[in-house]
Structure formats: C-alpha cells, structure tokens
Design an enzyme around this catalytic site. Structure first.
Site, PDB file in Angstrom:
ATOM      1  N   SER A  34       0.920  -1.322  -0.061  1.00  0.00           N
ATOM      2  CA  SER A  34       0.033  -0.043   0.048  1.00  0.00           C
ATOM      3  C   SER A  34       0.967   1.273  -0.016  1.00  0.00           C
ATOM      4  O   SER A  34       0.273   2.330  -0.323  1.00  0.00           O
ATOM      5  CB  SER A  34      -1.048  -0.001   1.204  1.00  0.00           C
ATOM      6  OG  SER A  34      -0.219  -0.102   2.326  1.00  0.00           O
ATOM      7  N   ASP A 319      -3.205   8.133   7.916  1.00  0.00           N
ATOM      8  CA  ASP A 319      -4.357   7.186   8.512  1.00  0.00           C
ATOM      9  C   ASP A 319      -3.759   6.588   9.638  1.00  0.00           C
ATOM     10  O   ASP A 319      -2.591   6.441   9.923  1.00  0.00           O
ATOM     11  CB  ASP A 319      -5.111   6.651   7.519  1.00  0.00           C
ATOM     12  CG  ASP A 319      -4.291   5.784   6.608  1.00  0.00           C
ATOM     13  OD1 ASP A 319      -3.202   5.401   6.972  1.00  0.00           O
ATOM     14  OD2 ASP A 319      -4.832   5.183   5.788  1.00  0.00           O
ATOM     15  N   HIS A 322      -0.670   4.711   7.514  1.00  0.00           N
ATOM     16  CA  HIS A 322       0.275   5.348   6.575  1.00  0.00           C
ATOM     17  C   HIS A 322       0.635   6.511   6.686  1.00  0.00           C
ATOM     18  O   HIS A 322      -0.307   7.275   7.185  1.00  0.00           O
ATOM     19  CB  HIS A 322      -0.770   5.136   5.181  1.00  0.00           C
ATOM     20  CG  HIS A 322      -1.200   3.814   4.669  1.00  0.00           C
ATOM     21  ND1 HIS A 322      -2.515   3.388   5.052  1.00  0.00           N
ATOM     22  CD2 HIS A 322      -0.415   2.631   4.158  1.00  0.00           C
ATOM     23  CE1 HIS A 322      -2.407   2.113   4.656  1.00  0.00           C
ATOM     24  NE2 HIS A 322      -1.361   1.780   4.034  1.00  0.00           N
TER      25      HIS A 322
END
Ligand SMILES: *[C@@H]1O[C@H](CO)[C@@H](O)[C@H](O)[C@H]1NC(C)=O
Ligand SMILES: *[C@@H]1O[C@H](CO)[C@@H](O)[C@H](O)[C@H]1NC(C)=O
Length: 355
Positions: A34, A319, A322
C-alpha cells in the site's frame, strides 16, 4: 520549464538541469504494497482496509481524486518519479488498455501484499506482480523489437516497497515473542525476497531501488491498542533486523549478478531522525493519524465517515497505517538526494546517473 533567456542568464544551472532531465526520464516499474499502490486494488475483491479509492483519501491530490493511493495526496513513488522528471508515478497495471501506456513504466503494487505470497490473501501477490511485469515485457518486445525492449528494461528503475505486511501479519499471529522463531521468520523472508529479485534480474531488470522498512510498531493502529500509548518495541526490532539481513543479502546478490546495481534505503534511520527532531522537518505531530477516529485517530480506517485534520502538512500519519504526503516527500528526498547514511551503497540519484 525554464525559458531560454533564463537559460542564458544562469547557463551552468540550466545546462545541469537539462542534462539531468535528459538522462533521467528512465522508465519506472513498481512492485509492493500500500505504500506504493496507486489503484491496482480498486476493482479487486479484497477487504475494505486494502482499498483507498474513496474520500478522505486524495484530499490533497490534484483534483481531490481518491485514486487508490494510501495518502492525502501523492505517495513516495510519485515523488521519486517527480525527481526523475515525470509529473507523477507510472500508471497502475490495472488501468492499462494500450501498449504505449507502458512506455514510461507500470505500477504493479497491491495494498496488503507482501514478500510471501500467502501474505494479504486476495491481493495481487508478489509472484503475480512479477508475472504481470513479464507480460508487460512481452508486449514491449512486440512493440519495440527484442533488442530495444531489452535495452529499455535494462535501463529502467525497478522500485520495490514490501516486507511491511509480512511483518504485521507475523506480529498479529505470534506477538513476535520468541527470538528463535523471529530469526527464522526474518531469514525466510529475506531468502524469499532474494528469489523475487532474481526473477526480476532474469527478466532483464538491472537497476533496483529497494525501500527498507520503518517504524512498523509506531503506526497509530498499534499505539492506540497499547495501554501505554507507546510504540510496539518488538515489532520495531523485527523491522530493524529485517533491514540488516535483507540489505546484507542484497549486497551479496549484487556481487554475484553481473550488471546488477541497487540503492537500499534505510527508511528506519530516516523515520528515527524525523521522530526525534520533527520540527527540523516541519512536522509537529508524530503520533496522531490525521484521518480516523478513536485514540490517536488510529482505531478506524480513513473513510468519508470519519473526520480529518486541516494541518495535514505537519502530521506524520495520514491514517491508521500510512504516512502523509509530507512524510512521503521528505523520505523520498532523503532516498533520492540525501546523504549515504540513508542509502546503501548509493542514493537513487547516483543509481540513475550511472545508467
Ligand atoms: C498468488 O496469486 C496467484 C494468482 O492470483 C494465485 O493463483 C496463487 O495461489 C497465489 N499464491 C498464494 C500462496 O496465495
Ligand atoms: C459509513 O457509515 C454508513 C452508516 O453507518 C455505512 O453504511 C457505510 O458503509 C460507511 N461507509 C464507509 C466507507 O465506511
């Protein structure tokens, strides 16, 4: 773009920047999780936490678009691409419909995936990411001819951002409490990583940028669950150990494989420096997620249902897992232009200048 007259006025600077641009627009092929995904999971049947193509993600992206990047704006691959002279990172493999969209590179990364193919079930695992690259290489051979395609691939940069989810899953499953098991896990992980590098080398790749792993134990999701509110030390130790072993194995591999060149970035060192002296880097908050809810905003995912902060440029975390684009930018600058305390054995800039 500099006008011609400003070129004459500051001739040396201009020549230098033209040279760097002329050399530097090498294609980029991206693999990993990600931290690098820019939309490959959007239409995949994976859990919500492996997706980000909804608000408030992308709130600082041009046009406020939630592309599938795990960021308020750009990610690290975008910044590296920008330093190379591209406006943004290469397109996600899932979005490509025509062969000429592959010429500046392709992003194969899939959020949730890891080095081990069993990490992140349902995501595009690393073996499949590499197979997808081999399909692209086949199209390039048809489009450009065998020797030009080989040259293009050998002069491209292969960016790999992985190992994070393998360590998270191992920690969730075991607590990483047993030193002997931890050592075995890390050694297996590094071995498997080397096998993936060899597959890419055997497919013609020569120049690699490998992003090391950072303070996995400090993500708001984990600190919010820790009664003390502090980082999970065992997971940080695991991450450091992985970097030590993996970077040594990559070094050994590069001495065996003719023409292999690489830059391995010490993300852990970079994030230590930022966490210890955040204000030096313009960061004020290294603990709370900007977008989320609960303790440290780390208990739930960033979706349209939760709130987000307005001072996104001074937050470390976007978040629960991340970083913000501010941190993606700072760490990419360190990996690209920074001192060799941040990169082994050369920076990305040195890697590119040698192509
Ligand atoms: C990796 O992905 C491929 C394609 O989706 C799948 O067939 C394979 O089973 C996966 N490997 C593992 C170990 O899950
Ligand atoms: C937002 O909340 C609604 C109502 O609880 C829920 O149905 C929806 O799935 C949530 N959306 C997201 C993106 O979590």
């Amino acid at each position: 773009m500099a006008s011609l007259s400003s070129c004459f006025a500051i001739a040396t600077v201009c020549i230098l920047s033209v040279l760097i641009k002329a050399r530097a627009t090498v294609p980029i092929f991206v693999f990993g999780d990600s931290l690098a995904d820019n939309g490959n999971n959007n239409n995949l049947n994976v859990p919500l936490l492996d997706k980000s193509n909804f608000a408030h993600n992308g709130i600082d992206f041009p046009g406020r678009i939630a592309t599938g990047r795990f960021s308020n704006g750009f990610n690290g691959v975008d910044y590296i691409a920008r330093f190379l002279g591209f406006p943004i990172g290469p397109p996600p493999y899932s979005s490509i419909t025509k062969p000429n969209q592959m010429l500046r590179g392709v992003n194969f990364a899939s959020a949730g995936s890891g080095i081990q193919d069993y990490t992140g079930p349902g995501t595009i695992n690393m073996t499949t990411q590499i197979k997808n690259f081999q399909k692209v290489a086949q199209v390039l051979r048809q489009m450009l001819g065998q020797s030009q395609a080989e040259h293009t691939i050998a002069t491209s940069i292969f960016i790999i951002v992985t190992a994070n989810n393998d360590m998270f899953e191992y920690y969730f499953a075991t607590g990483a409490a047993n030193a002997a098991s931890n050592d075995q896990f890390i050694n297996n992980l590094a071995d498997r990583f080397i096998q993936h590098l060899m597959s890419l080398y055997n497919s013609g790749a020569r120049n690699f940028y490998i992003a090391g792993t950072g303070h996995l134990g400090c993500v708001p999701f984990l600190t919010s669950k820790n009664p003390a509110g502090t980082c999970i030390d065992t997971l940080n130790q695991l991450s450091m150990k992985y970097n030590t072993i993996a970077s040594a194995r990559v070094s050994q591999l590069s001495s065996r494989l003719q023409g292999m060149r690489y830059s391995y970035s010490n993300i852990y060192r970079m994030t230590s420096d930022i966490i210890e002296s955040p204000t030096l880097f313009g960061i004020a908050d290294v603990q709370n997620a900007c977008c989320g809810d609960g303790k440290f905003n780390g208990e739930v995912q960033c979706t349209a249902n939760v709130t987000y902060c307005h001072n996104r440029n001074d937050h470390f975390y976007w978040d629960w897992f991340h970083p913000t684009q501010a941190i993606y930018r700072i760490t990419s600058q360190m990996a690209f232009f920074g001192s060799l305390i941040y990169s082994t054995p050369i920076s990305i800039q040195q890697l590119v200048m040698g192509i």
